[in-house]
Write an enzyme that holds these catalytic residues in place. Sequence first.
Site, PDB file in Angstrom:
ATOM      1  N   ASP A   1      31.187  33.147  41.674  1.00  0.00           N
ATOM      2  CA  ASP A   1      30.609  34.327  41.027  1.00  0.00           C
ATOM      3  C   ASP A   1      31.488  34.786  39.878  1.00  0.00           C
ATOM      4  O   ASP A   1      31.005  35.184  38.817  1.00  0.00           O
ATOM      5  CB  ASP A   1      30.478  35.486  42.027  1.00  0.00           C
ATOM      6  N   THR A   2      32.812  34.749  40.099  1.00  0.00           N
ATOM      7  CA  THR A   2      33.731  35.211  39.063  1.00  0.00           C
ATOM      8  C   THR A   2      33.616  34.341  37.819  1.00  0.00           C
ATOM      9  O   THR A   2      33.640  34.839  36.694  1.00  0.00           O
ATOM     10  CB  THR A   2      35.173  35.206  39.595  1.00  0.00           C
TER      11      THR A   2
ATOM     12  N   ALA B   1      32.073  39.303  45.218  1.00  0.00           N
ATOM     13  CA  ALA B   1      32.062  38.085  44.401  1.00  0.00           C
ATOM     14  C   ALA B   1      33.005  37.044  44.991  1.00  0.00           C
ATOM     15  O   ALA B   1      34.126  37.367  45.375  1.00  0.00           O
ATOM     16  CB  ALA B   1      32.480  38.408  42.975  1.00  0.00           C
ATOM     17  N   ASP B   2      32.550  35.785  45.035  1.00  0.00           N
ATOM     18  CA  ASP B   2      33.468  34.706  45.371  1.00  0.00           C
ATOM     19  C   ASP B   2      33.943  34.076  44.063  1.00  0.00           C
ATOM     20  O   ASP B   2      33.613  34.564  42.980  1.00  0.00           O
ATOM     21  CB  ASP B   2      32.803  33.681  46.291  1.00  0.00           C
ATOM     22  N   SER B   3      34.705  32.997  44.143  1.00  0.00           N
ATOM     23  CA  SER B   3      35.286  32.472  42.906  1.00  0.00           C
ATOM     24  C   SER B   3      34.217  31.879  41.987  1.00  0.00           C
ATOM     25  O   SER B   3      34.366  31.902  40.769  1.00  0.00           O
ATOM     26  CB  SER B   3      36.370  31.439  43.220  1.00  0.00           C
TER      27      SER B   3
END
Lengths: 96, 148
Positions: free
Chosen positions: B99-100, B95-97
């Site tokens: 996605d978070t 996950a990238d930011s």
Amino acid sequence: MASRSKLSGIQRQVLALYRGFLRTARLKSPEERHRIESVVSAEFRENARNIDRKNFVYIEYLLRRGKKQLEQLKDPDITGLSTLEINKVYKPLNLK
Amino acid sequence: MAAALSAVVSAKLGCPPAAALGSWKGSRISSRNLVSMKTMTARRGLVSLRSPRFRVFCAAKAETVGKVMQIVKQQLALGEEAKLAPESQFTELGADSLDTVEIVMALEEEFGITVEEDNAQSITTIQDAADLIDKLVAGGGGKPPAAA
């Protein structure tokens, strides 16, 4: 617990804007919401891939533009999708 | 070390090892535990017996962790067979930011809570998310998201 490195101020602004779009999308019809989420996600990710993270002037420009688009999207009568697409098409003209 | 600690905690709490481990992690932040246990006691009429209270607490925690894992799998398009642990970091799962942010938004809708900006940014693992969710649900700290 492990912690992630602290996000810079401008990163927080970008994520806050993204959250704002997702929250506003919830207020639209299910079909429209899905379209908005797809367009917004694609644009944020495209910019994340293509823009130098140190190009603060351009990033701040995009943040200002994004906030205006979000305010427009909050209008119940506006679906927002066509606005986003038009801006996307004409974006190159805004570069000086 | 982790295994031994899990065994010790499990023995004391009378819970399955997985749940015990989750409970141990959660116990690092005592205020959260206190809030959760107090609410459960009031809600279900539990009294001073230590073991039943902990068992209920562990069960609730495990349920929340399980739901969080399910939503994370969906959001990150992981296969159903993907193995997640409470201490899995979203970044470890790809996950990238952005996605978070999406994961936190999905959790808000699932649990009927609102996660404030600062809280959202402090969530990096599945356990972090479960702890915060239990706190918000128990404390009534959030309001339901605006109806679609």
